[in-house]
Scaffold this motif. Structure first.
Motif, PDB file in Angstrom:
ATOM      1  N   ARG A  46      -4.554  17.137  19.665  1.00 45.59           N
ATOM      2  CA  ARG A  46      -4.320  17.767  20.960  1.00 45.59           C
ATOM      3  C   ARG A  46      -4.227  16.707  22.067  1.00 45.59           C
ATOM      4  N   VAL A  50      -4.662  18.980  27.642  1.00 42.46           N
ATOM      5  CA  VAL A  50      -5.056  20.340  27.262  1.00 42.46           C
ATOM      6  C   VAL A  50      -6.537  20.388  26.914  1.00 42.46           C
ATOM      7  N   SER A  53      -9.081  18.202  24.195  1.00 49.65           N
ATOM      8  CA  SER A  53      -8.202  17.052  24.020  1.00 49.65           C
ATOM      9  C   SER A  53      -8.803  16.051  23.038  1.00 49.65           C
ATOM     10  N   GLU A 121       2.047  18.944  24.391  1.00 45.11           N
ATOM     11  CA  GLU A 121       0.643  19.215  24.096  1.00 45.11           C
ATOM     12  C   GLU A 121       0.137  18.554  22.813  1.00 45.11           C
TER      13      GLU A 121
END
Length: 167
Positions: A46, A50, A53, A121
């Motif tokens: 990730r 976001v 993370s 993302e």
């Protein structure tokens, strides 16, 4: 879709847990089973922009109003790793937080380890065995889907992976 109502937002379930996705969330757990050796799972790291993370998980995200969990998972895969290979659904897992919010995981078998790219993302992608995925800092959904356990804390180990990005 011009009339599509976007419902991607934070929500609070009946148990006061906070989640992204008013209508729940969905993702794909892609599995490749080689002729020899252990099955391998496609994971994404990730992005810093976001929540959660730096952790590893499956591509997925919020279900929009009127969207099926599989359609949401397909849309999110396209957004996060850039493509959807041919697949065969081997199962659907529904993770319920106990307060009404659900995360749907489409378990899907693929014929080859396809190249997934780090796009929106996503900081990196990689194919992992169950053992390898267990040493990565990973999302709670992944720990439960692959390992069948619900740990309270994040994995603390570091993970090494091939990183691919779209150039």
């Amino acid at each position: 879709m011009p009339n599509e109502r976007i419902t991607d937002r934070w929500t609070v379930c009946e148990k006061d847990h906070v989640y992204w996705g008013q209508n729940g969330a969905a993702g794909f757990l892609f599995r490749y089973v080689p002729r020899e050796g252990e099955p391998r799972y496609l994971l994404q790291q990730r992005a810093k922009s976001v929540d959660s993370s730096g952790t590893w998980g499956i591509p997925g995200g919020a279900i929009r109003e009127g969207e099926s969990p599989e359609a949401a998972a397909r849309r999110e895969v396209l957004e996060e790793i850039g493509l959807i290979p041919a697949y065969r659904i081997s199962g659907i897992e529904i993770q319920d937080c106990g307060g009404g919010w659900k995360f749907y995981i489409a378990k899907a078998d693929v014929e080859t380890q396809f190249d997934a790219f780090a796009v929106r993302e996503t900081d990196a992608t990689g194919w992992f065995t169950k053992t390898e995925s267990g040493i990565c800092p990973c999302t709670r959904n992944l720990r439960y889907a692959v390992h069948g356990i619900k740990p309270i804390m994040r994995c603390a180990s570091l993970c090494r992976v091939r990183q691919r990005s779209r150039g």
